[in-house]
Design a protein around this motif. Structure first.
Motif, PDB file in Angstrom:
ATOM      1  N   GLY A  81      10.780   2.804 -10.309  1.00 34.34           N
ATOM      2  CA  GLY A  81       9.523   2.474  -9.648  1.00 34.34           C
ATOM      3  C   GLY A  81       9.567   2.915  -8.200  1.00 34.34           C
ATOM      4  N   GLN A  82       8.391   3.145  -7.664  1.00 35.53           N
ATOM      5  CA  GLN A  82       8.331   3.581  -6.265  1.00 35.53           C
ATOM      6  C   GLN A  82       8.854   2.500  -5.331  1.00 35.53           C
ATOM      7  OE1 GLN A  82       4.136   4.549  -6.144  1.00 35.53           O
ATOM      8  NE2 GLN A  82       4.466   6.589  -7.012  1.00 35.53           N
ATOM      9  N   GLN A  83       8.813   1.269  -5.794  1.00 36.53           N
ATOM     10  CA  GLN A  83       9.267   0.163  -4.947  1.00 36.53           C
ATOM     11  C   GLN A  83      10.796   0.112  -4.817  1.00 36.53           C
ATOM     12  OE1 GLN A  83       8.627  -3.941  -6.328  1.00 36.53           O
ATOM     13  NE2 GLN A  83       7.499  -4.316  -4.442  1.00 36.53           N
ATOM     14  N   TYR A  84      11.507   0.698  -5.776  1.00 35.88           N
ATOM     15  CA  TYR A  84      12.974   0.634  -5.731  1.00 35.88           C
ATOM     16  C   TYR A  84      13.466   1.790  -4.855  1.00 35.88           C
ATOM     17  CZ  TYR A  84      11.785  -1.724 -10.147  1.00 35.88           C
ATOM     18  OH  TYR A  84      11.211  -2.522 -11.109  1.00 35.88           O
ATOM     19  N   VAL A  85      13.561   1.498  -3.599  1.00 34.39           N
ATOM     20  CA  VAL A  85      13.791   2.573  -2.625  1.00 34.39           C
ATOM     21  C   VAL A  85      15.044   3.388  -2.963  1.00 34.39           C
ATOM     22  CG1 VAL A  85      14.204   3.051  -0.179  1.00 34.39           C
ATOM     23  CG2 VAL A  85      12.620   1.240  -0.848  1.00 34.39           C
ATOM     24  N   GLY A  86      14.869   4.698  -3.097  1.00 30.56           N
ATOM     25  CA  GLY A  86      16.003   5.596  -3.347  1.00 30.56           C
ATOM     26  C   GLY A  86      16.344   5.783  -4.815  1.00 30.56           C
ATOM     27  N   HIS A  87      15.787   4.949  -5.700  1.00 31.81           N
ATOM     28  CA  HIS A  87      16.190   5.014  -7.108  1.00 31.81           C
ATOM     29  C   HIS A  87      15.647   6.258  -7.810  1.00 31.81           C
ATOM     30  CE1 HIS A  87      16.431   3.405 -11.407  1.00 31.81           C
ATOM     31  NE2 HIS A  87      17.667   3.477 -10.978  1.00 31.81           N
ATOM     32  N   LEU A 105      10.272   5.864 -17.338  1.00 24.90           N
ATOM     33  CA  LEU A 105       9.221   4.870 -17.105  1.00 24.90           C
ATOM     34  C   LEU A 105       9.156   4.612 -15.603  1.00 24.90           C
ATOM     35  CD1 LEU A 105       7.285   2.524 -17.653  1.00 24.90           C
ATOM     36  CD2 LEU A 105       9.181   1.254 -18.612  1.00 24.90           C
ATOM     37  N   ASP A 106       8.110   5.104 -14.981  1.00 23.56           N
ATOM     38  CA  ASP A 106       7.968   4.941 -13.534  1.00 23.56           C
ATOM     39  C   ASP A 106       6.798   4.001 -13.258  1.00 23.56           C
ATOM     40  OD1 ASP A 106       8.519   5.248 -10.889  1.00 23.56           O
ATOM     41  OD2 ASP A 106       7.936   7.352 -10.741  1.00 23.56           O
ATOM     42  N   LYS A 107       6.757   3.463 -12.032  1.00 21.60           N
ATOM     43  CA  LYS A 107       5.690   2.514 -11.712  1.00 21.60           C
ATOM     44  C   LYS A 107       5.188   2.758 -10.289  1.00 21.60           C
ATOM     45  CE  LYS A 107       8.319  -1.209 -12.742  1.00 21.60           C
ATOM     46  NZ  LYS A 107       9.592  -0.624 -13.132  1.00 21.60           N
ATOM     47  N   TRP A 108       3.882   2.691 -10.136  1.00 20.31           N
ATOM     48  CA  TRP A 108       3.324   2.799  -8.795  1.00 20.31           C
ATOM     49  C   TRP A 108       3.767   1.597  -7.957  1.00 20.31           C
ATOM     50  CZ3 TRP A 108      -1.211   4.506 -12.029  1.00 20.31           C
ATOM     51  CH2 TRP A 108      -1.511   5.862 -11.839  1.00 20.31           C
ATOM     52  N   MET A 141       3.559   6.198 -16.607  1.00 26.63           N
ATOM     53  CA  MET A 141       3.331   5.740 -15.232  1.00 26.63           C
ATOM     54  C   MET A 141       2.630   4.397 -15.354  1.00 26.63           C
ATOM     55  SD  MET A 141       4.112   6.817 -12.266  1.00 26.63           S
ATOM     56  CE  MET A 141       3.918   6.165 -10.613  1.00 26.63           C
ATOM     57  N   ALA A 142       3.295   3.361 -14.883  1.00 26.22           N
ATOM     58  CA  ALA A 142       2.798   2.006 -15.136  1.00 26.22           C
ATOM     59  C   ALA A 142       2.361   1.311 -13.849  1.00 26.22           C
ATOM     60  CB  ALA A 142       3.890   1.187 -15.834  1.00 26.22           C
ATOM     61  N   LEU A 143       1.575   0.260 -14.046  1.00 28.38           N
ATOM     62  CA  LEU A 143       1.224  -0.631 -12.943  1.00 28.38           C
ATOM     63  C   LEU A 143       2.383  -1.615 -12.796  1.00 28.38           C
ATOM     64  CD1 LEU A 143      -2.479  -1.408 -13.969  1.00 28.38           C
ATOM     65  CD2 LEU A 143      -1.606   0.438 -12.509  1.00 28.38           C
ATOM     66  N   HIS A 144       2.786  -1.863 -11.576  1.00 29.97           N
ATOM     67  CA  HIS A 144       3.971  -2.672 -11.317  1.00 29.97           C
ATOM     68  C   HIS A 144       3.549  -4.072 -10.835  1.00 29.97           C
ATOM     69  CE1 HIS A 144       8.256  -2.482  -9.338  1.00 29.97           C
ATOM     70  NE2 HIS A 144       8.091  -3.547 -10.103  1.00 29.97           N
ATOM     71  N   ALA A 145       4.100  -5.085 -11.455  1.00 28.26           N
ATOM     72  CA  ALA A 145       3.915  -6.475 -11.001  1.00 28.26           C
ATOM     73  C   ALA A 145       2.450  -6.898 -10.994  1.00 28.26           C
ATOM     74  CB  ALA A 145       4.533  -6.680  -9.621  1.00 28.26           C
ATOM     75  N   GLY A 179       1.011   1.942 -18.839  1.00 26.61           N
ATOM     76  CA  GLY A 179       1.551   0.609 -19.100  1.00 26.61           C
ATOM     77  C   GLY A 179       1.491  -0.275 -17.881  1.00 26.61           C
ATOM     78  N   ALA A 180       2.101  -1.446 -17.998  1.00 24.40           N
ATOM     79  CA  ALA A 180       2.121  -2.398 -16.883  1.00 24.40           C
ATOM     80  C   ALA A 180       3.311  -3.326 -17.032  1.00 24.40           C
ATOM     81  CB  ALA A 180       0.826  -3.214 -16.865  1.00 24.40           C
ATOM     82  N   SER A 181       3.765  -3.833 -15.882  1.00 22.52           N
ATOM     83  CA  SER A 181       4.848  -4.823 -15.894  1.00 22.52           C
ATOM     84  C   SER A 181       4.361  -6.093 -15.231  1.00 22.52           C
ATOM     85  CB  SER A 181       6.076  -4.287 -15.150  1.00 22.52           C
ATOM     86  OG  SER A 181       5.841  -4.281 -13.749  1.00 22.52           O
ATOM     87  N   SER A 182       4.924  -7.214 -15.648  1.00 23.66           N
ATOM     88  CA  SER A 182       4.588  -8.481 -14.995  1.00 23.66           C
ATOM     89  C   SER A 182       5.621  -9.553 -15.285  1.00 23.66           C
ATOM     90  CB  SER A 182       3.226  -9.005 -15.462  1.00 23.66           C
ATOM     91  OG  SER A 182       2.917 -10.223 -14.805  1.00 23.66           O
ATOM     92  N   HIS A 183       5.912 -10.319 -14.254  1.00 23.97           N
ATOM     93  CA  HIS A 183       6.642 -11.577 -14.441  1.00 23.97           C
ATOM     94  C   HIS A 183       6.032 -12.618 -13.523  1.00 23.97           C
ATOM     95  CE1 HIS A 183       9.005 -10.873 -10.681  1.00 23.97           C
ATOM     96  NE2 HIS A 183       8.763  -9.638 -11.013  1.00 23.97           N
ATOM     97  N   GLY A 184       4.760 -12.396 -13.204  1.00 27.59           N
ATOM     98  CA  GLY A 184       4.075 -13.298 -12.282  1.00 27.59           C
ATOM     99  C   GLY A 184       3.414 -14.455 -13.003  1.00 27.59           C
ATOM    100  N   PRO A 185       2.896 -15.395 -12.228  1.00 24.01           N
ATOM    101  CA  PRO A 185       2.274 -16.576 -12.839  1.00 24.01           C
ATOM    102  C   PRO A 185       1.008 -16.279 -13.626  1.00 24.01           C
ATOM    103  CG  PRO A 185       2.127 -16.644 -10.435  1.00 24.01           C
ATOM    104  CD  PRO A 185       3.011 -15.482 -10.774  1.00 24.01           C
ATOM    105  N   ARG A 186       0.394 -15.121 -13.373  1.00 24.30           N
ATOM    106  CA  ARG A 186      -0.808 -14.783 -14.140  1.00 24.30           C
ATOM    107  C   ARG A 186      -0.501 -13.704 -15.181  1.00 24.30           C
ATOM    108  NH1 ARG A 186      -3.667 -13.646  -9.614  1.00 24.30           N
ATOM    109  NH2 ARG A 186      -3.770 -11.556 -10.495  1.00 24.30           N
TER     110      ARG A 186
END
Ligand code: SF4
Ligand code: SF4
Length: 395
Positions: A81-87, A105-108, A141-145, A179-186
């Motif tokens: 994912g773009q959030q994982y700096v350097g990965h 599997l990448d994520k914005w 390319m997935a939506l992240h969180a 796709g999309a990922s989530s582990h949030g309350p919603r």
């Protein structure tokens, strides 16, 4: 388990490569190079049709050699994912060699997805990722969180620009699936919206043996042949909940957590962080698990004994409205989680300080805690909230 190091891996992989034929010898080469650590079971990744190993790679590598080791062992899906700096850049160092055998599997970046983000901004961000990954396409390319109030409400994923960007990227051959990922309350609400509106080909959701409630979403996804991937299977382990103390005593707590996911049959694969050769080997060792043995259950029970009454289950809201003083129990316990488990101390404190003083947990200490009767998991709400108040008031 033999300790794997960069030196031993490089030595064995060089020897194996020398003896391996191009195709038939590849599997034998993998086993030799990885000292027997291999993927032992493959499943179909939903409608993508990809034959995916039951254990897939998450982020965490800083050494491309670890990725090489994972891929030689048969791991054929890597989550980044773009959030994982350097990965993305680390993957880009080895990906060309593995490209046709690897599902990427990448994520914005989560903050990029807003109700007003434009199609061109999304496509531009995708291009940056492709360059870092050293490839011309990603498989998904997935939506992240999604489902996380930190980044906004449902309206951010209802932005039509996202779907226009996905369509355009598909036409250009830059992505194959969405796709999309989530582990949030919603998680339930946002994932359900995406599934009902046919937006996703795969979903990643946080799951472990103490979480409940996500099953209806998984069932809905399966009915549409949407791939299901488990993540955050180690959230328990990386938490403050003293589970580390169990590791290496009577059990391998980390392996037990993974085995539960594998045996649950709820997922096509799981992704897990593998920062080192040793962690990769440790997790690969449980590939192929289809049932839990009595010893595994005993291990999970041991973990539950240690943390069951501390752990507020993601996605649960059974205690909503149970406090006569209107203390938002699950929210405060989530702020505590940001502070302790995610190491996002500032975020946790900021969120807590935004609550009106009358709704904070200062009053819990002297309360009879009628709220606790509402928690089906027996979480010590008063104790956990009192601790949260102390922690989050340290501004
Ligand atoms: S301990 Fe008392 S004040 Fe605190 S949340 Fe429970 S009922 Fe409310
Ligand atoms: S405290 Fe218990 S009932 Fe409340 S959200 Fe957490 S797990 Fe659910």
């Amino acid at each position: 388990m033999t300790k794997v190091t960069r030196r031993t891996f490089v030595q064995t992989s060089t020897a194996a490569a020398a003896g391996a034929a191009i195709s038939g010898g590849q599997a034998a080469g993998r086993a030799a190079a990885t000292d027997g650590a291999t993927i032992k079971r493959f499943k179909t990744l939903g409608r993508t049709g990809w034959k995916v190993g039951d254990i897939s790679g998450g982020s965490g590598q800083t050494d491309p050699g670890v990725l090489e080791y994972m891929f030689q062992a048969g791991i054929n899906l890597i989550d980044t994912g773009q959030q994982y700096v350097g990965h993305e850049e680390i993957i880009g160092k080895v990906l060309p060699k593995w490209r046709s055998k690897m599902f990427v599997l990448d994520k914005w970046d989560p903050p990029l997805i807003t109700p007003t983000v434009t199609k061109s901004a999304l496509l531009e961000a995708l291009d940056v990722s492709l360059k870092k990954l050293n490839t011309t396409y990603v498989d998904c390319m997935a939506l992240h969180a999604i489902g996380h109030p930190r980044y906004g409400g449902l309206d951010r994923i209802q932005n039509p620009a996202i779907y226009e960007a996905w369509d355009e990227a598909k036409k250009l051959g830059k992505i194959r699936f969405t796709g999309a990922s989530s582990h949030g309350p919603r998680v339930i609400e946002d994932m359900s919206w995406g599934i009902d509106n046919n937006r996703f080909d795969l979903i990643l959701v946080g799951a472990n043996f103490l979480t409940h409630g996500i099953e209806p979403v998984l069932k809905k996804a399966r009915a549409k042949n949407i791939a299901t991937i488990a993540m955050k299977t180690m959230t328990l382990y990386t938490s403050d909940l003293n589970i580390r103390a169990l590791q290496g005593q009577h059990t391998n707590a980390r392996q037990a957590c993974l085995k539960w996911v594998l045996a649950s049959g709820l997922f096509d694969t799981l992704v897990v962080r593998m920062p080192s050769y040793d962690t990769a080997a440790e997790y690969l060792a449980v590939s192929g698990t289809t049932t839990l043995q009595p010893a595994d259950r005993a291990r999970l029970n041991l973990i539950a004994e240690h943390i069951g009454t501390d752990y507020c289950r993601p996605g649960c809201d059974a205690c909503l409205g149970a406090c006569p003083r209107d203390v938002p129990i699950a929210d405060i316990l989530r702020y505590r989680m940001y502070f302790e488990n995610y190491r996002e101390q500032k975020l946790g404190i900021e969120k807590y300080q935004k609550l009106p003083a009358a709704r904070r947990a200062a009053s819990c200490a002297g309360c009879q805690a009628p709220c606790e009767a509402s928690c089906p998991y027996g979480v010590g709400i008063r104790r956990r909230l009192s601790g949260a108040h102390q922690m989050l008031s340290l501004a």
